[in-house]
Design an enzyme around this catalytic site. Structure first.
Site, PDB file in Angstrom:
ATOM      1  N   TYR A   1       0.839  -1.213   0.000  1.00 55.08           N
ATOM      2  CA  TYR A   1       0.000   0.000   0.000  1.00 55.08           C
ATOM      3  C   TYR A   1       0.865   1.251   0.000  1.00 55.08           C
ATOM      4  CZ  TYR A   1      -3.195   3.632   1.662  1.00 55.08           C
ATOM      5  OH  TYR A   1      -3.914   4.786   1.792  1.00 55.08           O
TER       6      TYR A   1
ATOM      7  N   GLU B   1      -4.158   7.123  -3.466  1.00 56.81           N
ATOM      8  CA  GLU B   1      -3.596   5.863  -2.984  1.00 56.81           C
ATOM      9  C   GLU B   1      -3.426   4.886  -4.130  1.00 56.81           C
ATOM     10  OE1 GLU B   1      -6.294   4.367   0.000  1.00 56.81           O
ATOM     11  OE2 GLU B   1      -7.521   3.342  -1.496  1.00 56.81           O
TER      12      GLU B   1
END
Length: 358
Positions: free
Chosen positions: A101, A189
């Site tokens: 991530y 993201e």
């Protein structure tokens, strides 16, 4: 403005961040042709401005062009967390070795953007972050200095200690930050940021939100019907500030601070707010009625709490707006809780009683 996955991937690719090969399709037949061009297997992904699409059935794998067509047909006819897709992204399926991530968000208390990485990416990243808080690396970026290389290395090494992979990750993180600055992103993201079985780093999925106040600098991101939740778009057109949440208690107040306090009170009492709604300090009856229309159009809302502290706003105007909404929308007075205080609140309460409310 929340961008769609294919829009985010276009700017990622422009910045040199590797993404899977793919193309947008707006019909099932077009999806079949894209799958044939790419070669199978492929992933067919709903293009809506929300996360967790996989859990809602908005991402399907296909082993043949015909399966891709059927997957696109199913996705284009469904709703994904309240959004109906107008297109799908058909892209090559990738053999993933590990999912990580990379994200950034504006920390309003620090008045800085914060960059974060964790080796635990994928569909349940929030749960993984809660289970492994020590695995989350976080750096604040000084707007006057920018992202320093030692911060980039810290974020990259937090994901992988393999020198070759960490080198690729550092390049991705630096390019990612350049995009955040260039496009005035409030949130972005890459999840998952994948390392493939052959050691390549790929952005498999991505989200981003552009600051609305900067859109004049980014004409390529003109306002589109699918850029927001339809109720948020309706509120914007009416001049009402509305942000949808996942609860079932609708809330409305006149003033952002009071609106937030009202949501806190609902949560403290064990309820779950369905939205943030601020009609403004000088709201008219028309604005109040429009806000009620937006709030009650959410199928999850069971009851609406109106909390109005009237100063510039007249209690009569608030009451007329509520009464007008009850009359025009056929709302049940039993599903309304109204608190009126301040300027002409007694006159407003009389209007509500005459309308059968309270």
């Amino acid at each position: 403005m929340r961008l769609l996955e294919h829009e985010v991937k276009a700017i990622l690719s422009e910045a040199g961040i590797p993404v899977p090969r793919g193309r947008v399709a707006r019909t099932p037949e077009e999806a079949r042709e894209v799958a044939r061009e790419l070669g199978v297997p492929v992933a067919v992904k709903a293009q809506v401005p929300v996360g967790k699409r996989g859990k809602a059935g908005g991402i399907k794998l296909a082993s043949t062009p015909e399966e891709a067509e059927e997957a696109a047909r199913a996705i284009l006819s469904m709703e994904v967390w309240g959004h109906r897709p107008e297109s799908v992204l058909v892209e090559e399926a990738v053999r993933v070795g590990a999912e990580h991530y990379l994200g950034t968000i504006l920390d309003r208390s620090a008045r800085r953007m914060v960059l974060m990485t964790t080796p635990y990416g994928g569909m349940d990243v929030e749960e993984s972050a809660a289970l492994h808080p020590e695995a989350m690396a976080r750096v604040e970026v000084n707007p006057l200095v920018g992202l320093a290389q030692f911060q980039v290395r810290k974020l990259a090494w937090n994901i992988s200690r393999d020198p070759e992979v960490a080198k690729q990750l550092a390049g991705v993180i630096s390019a990612f930050w350049d995009l955040v600055e260039r496009y005035d992103l409030l949130m972005a993201e890459i999840n998952p940021l994948a390392v493939t079985e052959d050691g390549r780093v790929l952005a498999l999925d991505a989200r981003a939100e552009v600051d609305d106040n900067s859109l004049f600098r980014h004409p390529q991101f003109s306002r589109r019907a699918h850029s927001t939740n339809p109720r948020e778009r309706m509120a914007e057109e009416a001049g009402v500030t509305y942000v949808e949440l996942d609860g079932d208690v609708g809330t409305m107040a006149n003033g952002a601070g009071l609106a937030m306090a009202t949501m806190d009170l609902v949560a403290e009492a064990g309820g779950r707010p369905a939205n943030f709604c601020d009609v403004g300090g000088g709201a008219s009856a028309k604005a109040v009625e429009a806000a009620m229309r937006v709030i009650t159009s959410n199928p999850r809302v069971r009851v609406v709490l109106v909390n109005a502290l009237c100063g510039i706003t007249s209690g009569e105007d608030v009451a007329r707006g509520i009464a007008g909404a009850v009359s025009s929308l056929g709302l049940s007075p039993d599903a309304l809780v109204v608190r009126l205080e301040g300027f002409r609140a007694e006159e407003g309460a009389k209007i509500l009683r005459e309308a059968g409310i309270g």
